[in-house]
Motif scaffolding. Structure first.
Motif, PDB file in Angstrom:
ATOM      1  N   THR A 400      -4.691 -27.488  67.369  1.00 35.08           N
ATOM      2  CA  THR A 400      -3.830 -27.979  68.437  1.00 35.08           C
ATOM      3  C   THR A 400      -4.523 -27.764  69.777  1.00 35.08           C
ATOM      4  O   THR A 400      -4.891 -26.638  70.119  1.00 35.08           O
ATOM      5  CB  THR A 400      -2.484 -27.233  68.433  1.00 35.08           C
ATOM      6  OG1 THR A 400      -1.880 -27.378  67.138  1.00 35.08           O
ATOM      7  CG2 THR A 400      -1.561 -27.795  69.496  1.00 35.08           C
ATOM      8  N   ASN A 401      -4.693 -28.858  70.524  1.00 30.08           N
ATOM      9  CA  ASN A 401      -5.366 -28.789  71.827  1.00 30.08           C
ATOM     10  C   ASN A 401      -6.726 -28.096  71.717  1.00 30.08           C
ATOM     11  O   ASN A 401      -7.124 -27.297  72.575  1.00 30.08           O
ATOM     12  CB  ASN A 401      -4.495 -28.059  72.849  1.00 30.08           C
ATOM     13  CG  ASN A 401      -3.197 -28.783  73.112  1.00 30.08           C
ATOM     14  OD1 ASN A 401      -3.155 -30.022  73.133  1.00 30.08           O
ATOM     15  ND2 ASN A 401      -2.122 -28.031  73.298  1.00 30.08           N
ATOM     16  N   GLY A 402      -7.440 -28.409  70.637  1.00 36.65           N
ATOM     17  CA  GLY A 402      -8.781 -27.877  70.462  1.00 36.65           C
ATOM     18  C   GLY A 402      -8.849 -26.456  69.931  1.00 36.65           C
ATOM     19  O   GLY A 402      -9.943 -25.912  69.788  1.00 36.65           O
ATOM     20  N   LYS A 403      -7.686 -25.837  69.630  1.00 37.27           N
ATOM     21  CA  LYS A 403      -7.651 -24.454  69.153  1.00 37.27           C
ATOM     22  C   LYS A 403      -7.032 -24.398  67.749  1.00 37.27           C
ATOM     23  O   LYS A 403      -6.022 -25.068  67.485  1.00 37.27           O
ATOM     24  CB  LYS A 403      -6.843 -23.573  70.105  1.00 37.27           C
ATOM     25  CG  LYS A 403      -7.373 -23.525  71.535  1.00 37.27           C
ATOM     26  CD  LYS A 403      -8.719 -22.810  71.604  1.00 37.27           C
ATOM     27  CE  LYS A 403      -9.219 -22.691  73.045  1.00 37.27           C
ATOM     28  NZ  LYS A 403     -10.547 -22.037  73.124  1.00 37.27           N
ATOM     29  N   TRP A 404      -7.624 -23.561  66.917  1.00 36.48           N
ATOM     30  CA  TRP A 404      -7.109 -23.418  65.562  1.00 36.48           C
ATOM     31  C   TRP A 404      -5.892 -22.499  65.534  1.00 36.48           C
ATOM     32  O   TRP A 404      -5.874 -21.446  66.167  1.00 36.48           O
ATOM     33  CB  TRP A 404      -8.186 -22.856  64.639  1.00 36.48           C
ATOM     34  CG  TRP A 404      -9.212 -23.879  64.238  1.00 36.48           C
ATOM     35  CD1 TRP A 404     -10.464 -24.038  64.744  1.00 36.48           C
ATOM     36  CD2 TRP A 404      -9.052 -24.893  63.245  1.00 36.48           C
ATOM     37  NE1 TRP A 404     -11.109 -25.088  64.154  1.00 36.48           N
ATOM     38  CE2 TRP A 404     -10.263 -25.638  63.210  1.00 36.48           C
ATOM     39  CE3 TRP A 404      -8.021 -25.269  62.387  1.00 36.48           C
ATOM     40  CZ2 TRP A 404     -10.467 -26.713  62.350  1.00 36.48           C
ATOM     41  CZ3 TRP A 404      -8.213 -26.337  61.527  1.00 36.48           C
ATOM     42  CH2 TRP A 404      -9.424 -27.052  61.508  1.00 36.48           C
ATOM     43  N   VAL A 405      -4.887 -22.967  64.785  1.00 36.95           N
ATOM     44  CA  VAL A 405      -3.672 -22.178  64.551  1.00 36.95           C
ATOM     45  C   VAL A 405      -3.626 -21.854  63.060  1.00 36.95           C
ATOM     46  O   VAL A 405      -3.811 -22.718  62.215  1.00 36.95           O
ATOM     47  CB  VAL A 405      -2.407 -22.950  64.971  1.00 36.95           C
ATOM     48  CG1 VAL A 405      -1.159 -22.129  64.659  1.00 36.95           C
ATOM     49  CG2 VAL A 405      -2.472 -23.292  66.451  1.00 36.95           C
ATOM     50  N   MET A 406      -3.380 -20.593  62.743  1.00 35.65           N
ATOM     51  CA  MET A 406      -3.377 -20.152  61.341  1.00 35.65           C
ATOM     52  C   MET A 406      -2.094 -20.596  60.643  1.00 35.65           C
ATOM     53  O   MET A 406      -1.102 -20.931  61.297  1.00 35.65           O
ATOM     54  CB  MET A 406      -3.535 -18.633  61.279  1.00 35.65           C
ATOM     55  CG  MET A 406      -4.855 -18.134  61.864  1.00 35.65           C
ATOM     56  SD  MET A 406      -5.121 -16.353  61.655  1.00 35.65           S
ATOM     57  CE  MET A 406      -3.845 -15.667  62.710  1.00 35.65           C
ATOM     58  N   PRO A 407      -2.089 -20.600  59.317  1.00 36.84           N
ATOM     59  CA  PRO A 407      -0.896 -21.016  58.565  1.00 36.84           C
ATOM     60  C   PRO A 407       0.359 -20.223  58.909  1.00 36.84           C
ATOM     61  O   PRO A 407       1.467 -20.727  58.731  1.00 36.84           O
ATOM     62  CB  PRO A 407      -1.317 -20.794  57.106  1.00 36.84           C
ATOM     63  CG  PRO A 407      -2.793 -20.952  57.111  1.00 36.84           C
ATOM     64  CD  PRO A 407      -3.240 -20.362  58.413  1.00 36.84           C
ATOM     65  N   ASN A 408       0.193 -18.994  59.414  1.00 37.71           N
ATOM     66  CA  ASN A 408       1.380 -18.199  59.788  1.00 37.71           C
ATOM     67  C   ASN A 408       1.899 -18.563  61.176  1.00 37.71           C
ATOM     68  O   ASN A 408       2.823 -17.931  61.684  1.00 37.71           O
ATOM     69  CB  ASN A 408       1.077 -16.699  59.705  1.00 37.71           C
ATOM     70  CG  ASN A 408      -0.006 -16.256  60.690  1.00 37.71           C
ATOM     71  OD1 ASN A 408      -0.499 -17.045  61.494  1.00 37.71           O
ATOM     72  ND2 ASN A 408      -0.370 -14.987  60.619  1.00 37.71           N
ATOM     73  N   GLY A 409       1.277 -19.589  61.795  1.00 35.85           N
ATOM     74  CA  GLY A 409       1.739 -20.073  63.091  1.00 35.85           C
ATOM     75  C   GLY A 409       1.114 -19.390  64.285  1.00 35.85           C
ATOM     76  O   GLY A 409       1.370 -19.765  65.431  1.00 35.85           O
ATOM     77  N   LYS A 410       0.269 -18.386  64.062  1.00 39.01           N
ATOM     78  CA  LYS A 410      -0.351 -17.656  65.173  1.00 39.01           C
ATOM     79  C   LYS A 410      -1.717 -18.243  65.514  1.00 39.01           C
ATOM     80  O   LYS A 410      -2.425 -18.744  64.638  1.00 39.01           O
ATOM     81  CB  LYS A 410      -0.493 -16.183  64.813  1.00 39.01           C
ATOM     82  CG  LYS A 410       0.840 -15.460  64.623  1.00 39.01           C
ATOM     83  CD  LYS A 410       0.619 -13.983  64.308  1.00 39.01           C
ATOM     84  CE  LYS A 410       1.946 -13.257  64.133  1.00 39.01           C
ATOM     85  NZ  LYS A 410       1.765 -11.813  63.830  1.00 39.01           N
ATOM     86  N   PRO A 411      -2.089 -18.191  66.798  1.00 32.66           N
ATOM     87  CA  PRO A 411      -3.427 -18.675  67.174  1.00 32.66           C
ATOM     88  C   PRO A 411      -4.501 -17.792  66.538  1.00 32.66           C
ATOM     89  O   PRO A 411      -4.318 -16.584  66.389  1.00 32.66           O
ATOM     90  CB  PRO A 411      -3.429 -18.559  68.703  1.00 32.66           C
ATOM     91  CG  PRO A 411      -2.374 -17.544  69.018  1.00 32.66           C
ATOM     92  CD  PRO A 411      -1.324 -17.697  67.964  1.00 32.66           C
ATOM     93  N   TRP A 412      -5.602 -18.402  66.166  1.00 26.78           N
ATOM     94  CA  TRP A 412      -6.682 -17.665  65.493  1.00 26.78           C
ATOM     95  C   TRP A 412      -7.621 -17.082  66.546  1.00 26.78           C
ATOM     96  O   TRP A 412      -8.302 -17.816  67.262  1.00 26.78           O
ATOM     97  CB  TRP A 412      -7.437 -18.599  64.565  1.00 26.78           C
ATOM     98  CG  TRP A 412      -8.378 -17.902  63.608  1.00 26.78           C
ATOM     99  CD1 TRP A 412      -8.658 -16.580  63.527  1.00 26.78           C
ATOM    100  CD2 TRP A 412      -9.149 -18.541  62.584  1.00 26.78           C
ATOM    101  NE1 TRP A 412      -9.545 -16.337  62.517  1.00 26.78           N
ATOM    102  CE2 TRP A 412      -9.865 -17.522  61.916  1.00 26.78           C
ATOM    103  CE3 TRP A 412      -9.292 -19.866  62.159  1.00 26.78           C
ATOM    104  CZ2 TRP A 412     -10.736 -17.799  60.850  1.00 26.78           C
ATOM    105  CZ3 TRP A 412     -10.151 -20.131  61.100  1.00 26.78           C
ATOM    106  CH2 TRP A 412     -10.855 -19.115  60.451  1.00 26.78           C
ATOM    107  N   THR A 413      -7.629 -15.767  66.653  1.00 21.96           N
ATOM    108  CA  THR A 413      -8.549 -15.066  67.536  1.00 21.96           C
ATOM    109  C   THR A 413      -9.378 -14.104  66.696  1.00 21.96           C
ATOM    110  O   THR A 413      -8.974 -13.698  65.602  1.00 21.96           O
ATOM    111  CB  THR A 413      -7.811 -14.281  68.630  1.00 21.96           C
ATOM    112  OG1 THR A 413      -6.994 -13.270  68.022  1.00 21.96           O
ATOM    113  CG2 THR A 413      -6.941 -15.204  69.475  1.00 21.96           C
ATOM    114  N   MET A 414     -10.536 -13.745  67.213  1.00 24.54           N
ATOM    115  CA  MET A 414     -11.414 -12.883  66.426  1.00 24.54           C
ATOM    116  C   MET A 414     -12.207 -11.941  67.324  1.00 24.54           C
ATOM    117  O   MET A 414     -12.863 -12.381  68.273  1.00 24.54           O
ATOM    118  CB  MET A 414     -12.397 -13.734  65.607  1.00 24.54           C
ATOM    119  CG  MET A 414     -13.279 -12.921  64.648  1.00 24.54           C
ATOM    120  SD  MET A 414     -14.570 -13.922  63.868  1.00 24.54           S
ATOM    121  CE  MET A 414     -13.613 -15.171  63.022  1.00 24.54           C
TER     122      MET A 414
END
Length: 606
Positions: A400-414
């Motif tokens: 979404t808007n160039g950012k990955w969202v995980m299946p649990n609905g949270k943005p993917w950060t690392m």
């Protein structure tokens, strides 16, 4: 699985020293036969005891701290060694008993002979430090003043027994024996019990606790003088250097042409670069550097680059307890996102090569173990963002808007964890973070204060993603043990394999891969058991296990191998000549070993 024993850890720290940054030092008179280098196993610490069992003790391997023998670092013969305090050694047909004969002329720096009792006391101390248990030592028998027999635990069959025991530190019985209780071997025997008798098991636990407590007290022992059986003995030290002089009682004193040694202190590469570019070092260890620094170093008069094999790779590892890294397709997708060539070019341009495969083995060794049929089943995980995108979408990830969202609905950060001072890890973490961020995963490198803290935090399951060294050593057992040994919950207790899952955070299982894996060909394997079996097999019997472990690593991606290290070190021919540059195995040891074998000759002054 205690794959990473003390000596192996020392080797690891030596390799890790390639990736540190700068500090100040001292200058020394470079004239005469004083040989100047840096000591990379630990810092020089004024006030720390002259004790090889102290983590910061002022004891220096190959110079005053001695072993029975020195590894030739052979990829095909793990029991190939150069003599140290042992003149010769042999093992019985199944490798469970070794006989060691001490150098006839070996003496301590006070003139007293080195004896079999010194070896026996040193092995008892090894139990208090937890190292003797790791190679299944069971008993030590003195056969004569200069001859000793060492045997594995009954029922144990550890194929690196001779390899490990020859690398144990030897200290004088007259100095360290007084630290041990008279019943130390009875305590050791009790501690090694692993049967089902409850009374004996309780006695074993109590004995283990006593031995552990004893080990802590030994590390704090502070001898008044340095008693050395090596080619040198410590004369003095300050925050910038340790100064050692030739030991007249050394068994091969006539071969040692160097009168004294200055070991410069340092905390990182920048300082070594400065020493080398100004021509101040007669030898320098395996050191990370950018290309422009290398160019300046080799331009300096007398400097010579020496390249030899090494067996270690840098990787990005995962704790599968953390969401979403327990999903193998997530780990595979990340492997397709990371451009390994670009990472290596920035992080380790001089002493690194991009890893061709994620298989648990460095590429230079893999060819000896993995046949074409097995290799054809492996994925190279070359850069492929489209494939990575498709895999993640199939697993329920959305962009979404160039950012990955995980299946649990949270943005993917690392957070990518690296160690303060490990410049190649830090630079590699930055490049990988940039690649992941560009792909839509907000990533950043996070720096941990020290390697000791890093290892403790890994074992305590505090990091989801971090750098790790795998493929450590020419032995397939130690290579795969970096993944499927202690880091994955496997250990050897009383000669038997044990497993602890991640529910118990005190057992060090931070990899967390399932015990049983199904390979693409349909075969089910247990990587921990396959790895453990390697330590009981002869080298020519190990190939089937190695092939399965390599396939499992490639298919389940517990880590992503980024680059293989290349062993680059330096010597300077201005003040000394006759370096063992054509003997790769010897060059991979520290300079004190070279000198004890007759190498390194001062040039005559004019």
């Amino acid at each position: 699985m205690k794959v990473i024993k003390r000596l192996t850890i020392l080797m690891l720290i030596a390799l890790l020293a390639i990736s540190m940054t700068a500090c100040g030092g001292t200058t020394s008179n470079m004239s005469g036969s004083k040989f100047t280098t840096v000591y990379y196993y630990h810092p020089i610490s004024p006030g720390a005891p002259k004790n090889p069992y102290n983590a910061t003790g002022n004891s220096f391997t190959s110079f005053d701290k001695m072993q029975l023998a020195w590894s030739a670092n052979s990829a095909t013969d793990l029991n190939k060694f150069y003599p140290g305090l042992a003149e010769k050694w042999s093992a019985n047909s199944d490798g469970t008993t070794a006989t060691v004969e001490i150098q006839p002329k070996a003496k301590w720096s006070n003139g007293k002979p080195v004896t079999a009792n010194d070896v026996k006391t040193s092995m008892a101390i090894a139990f208090t430090q937890g190292t003797a248990q790791s190679f299944s030592l069971g008993s030590v028998k003195v056969l004569s003043q200069k001859k000793v027999e060492l045997s594995q635990l009954p029922g144990a069959k550890y194929n690196m027994f001779l390899h490990d025991l020859l690398q144990q530190t030897v200290v004088p019985d007259f100095q360290y024996g007084k630290l041990l209780p008279k019943n130390i071997w009875a305590l050791i025997d009790q501690s090694l019990y692993s049967g089902k008798d409850k009374a004996k098991a309780a006695q074993a636990k109590k004995a283990q606790e006593q031995i552990t407590k004893l080990g802590k007290s030994i590390t704090t022992f502070a001898p008044k003088t340095d008693i050395s059986a090596g080619p040198f003995v410590l004369k003095r030290l300050n925050p910038g250097e340790a100064y050692l002089v030739k030991n007249k009682y050394f068994y091969a004193s006539e071969k040692v042409k160097v009168g004294s040694v200055s070991l410069r202190n340092y905390t990182g590469n920048q300082q070594i670069w400065n020493y080398l570019t100004s021509g101040q070092l007669d030898a320098a260890p395996f050191t990370a550097m950018p290309q422009n620094v290398l160019d300046n170093i080799v331009k300096t008069k007398g400097n010579q680059k020496v390249v030899s094999p090494t067996y270690v790779a840098a990787s990005l590892a995962f704790d599968q307890k953390f969401y979403p890294y327990g999903n193998v397709n997530v780990r595979k997708a990340l492997a397709y996102v990371i451009d390994r060539k670009a990472v290596q070019k920035v992080a380790e341009p001089v002493v690194g090569k991009p890893s061709k495969y994620t298989d648990g083995i460095v590429d230079s060794v893999a060819g000896k173990w993995i046949d074409a049929s097995t290799r054809s089943k492996m994925d190279t995980y070359d850069l492929n963002l489209k494939k990575a995108t498709a895999m993640l979408q199939k697993e329920g990830f959305k962009k979404t808007n160039g950012k990955w969202v995980m299946p649990n609905g949270k943005p993917w950060t690392m957070d990518i964890y690296v160690v303060n001072g490990f410049s190649d890890w830090i630079q590699g973490g930055k490049v990988i973070s940039s690649q992941l961020t560009n792909f839509g995963i907000d990533a950043k490198p996070t720096i941990v204060s020290s390697f000791a803290q890093y290892q403790a935090d890994l074992a305590a399951q505090k990091y989801a993603v971090g750098f790790w060294l795998d493929s450590l050593g020419a032995s397939m057992y130690t290579s795969f043990g970096r993944i499927y040994g202690m880091p994955d919950g496997y250990n050897v207790v009383g000669g038997k394999l044990t497993y602890s899952d991640q529910k118990d955070k005190t057992k060090g299982n931070w990899v967390g891969i399932p015990q049983n894996l199904k390979l693409s060909a349909g075969e089910k394997v247990n990587p921990g058991k396959l790895t453990y079996q390697l330590n009981q097999m002869k080298v020519d019997e190990q190939r089937p296990n190695v092939q399965k472990l390599a396939l499992a690593t490639n298919e389940y991606v517990p880590l992503i191998e980024i680059w293989d290290y290349i062993h680059v070190q330096f010597v300077n021919n201005n003040r000394f000549t006759n370096f063992p540059v054509k003997d790769e195995g010897l060059m991979n040891n520290m300079p004190g070993v070279w000198m004890s074998m007759g190498y390194v000759t001062p040039k005559s002054s004019k």
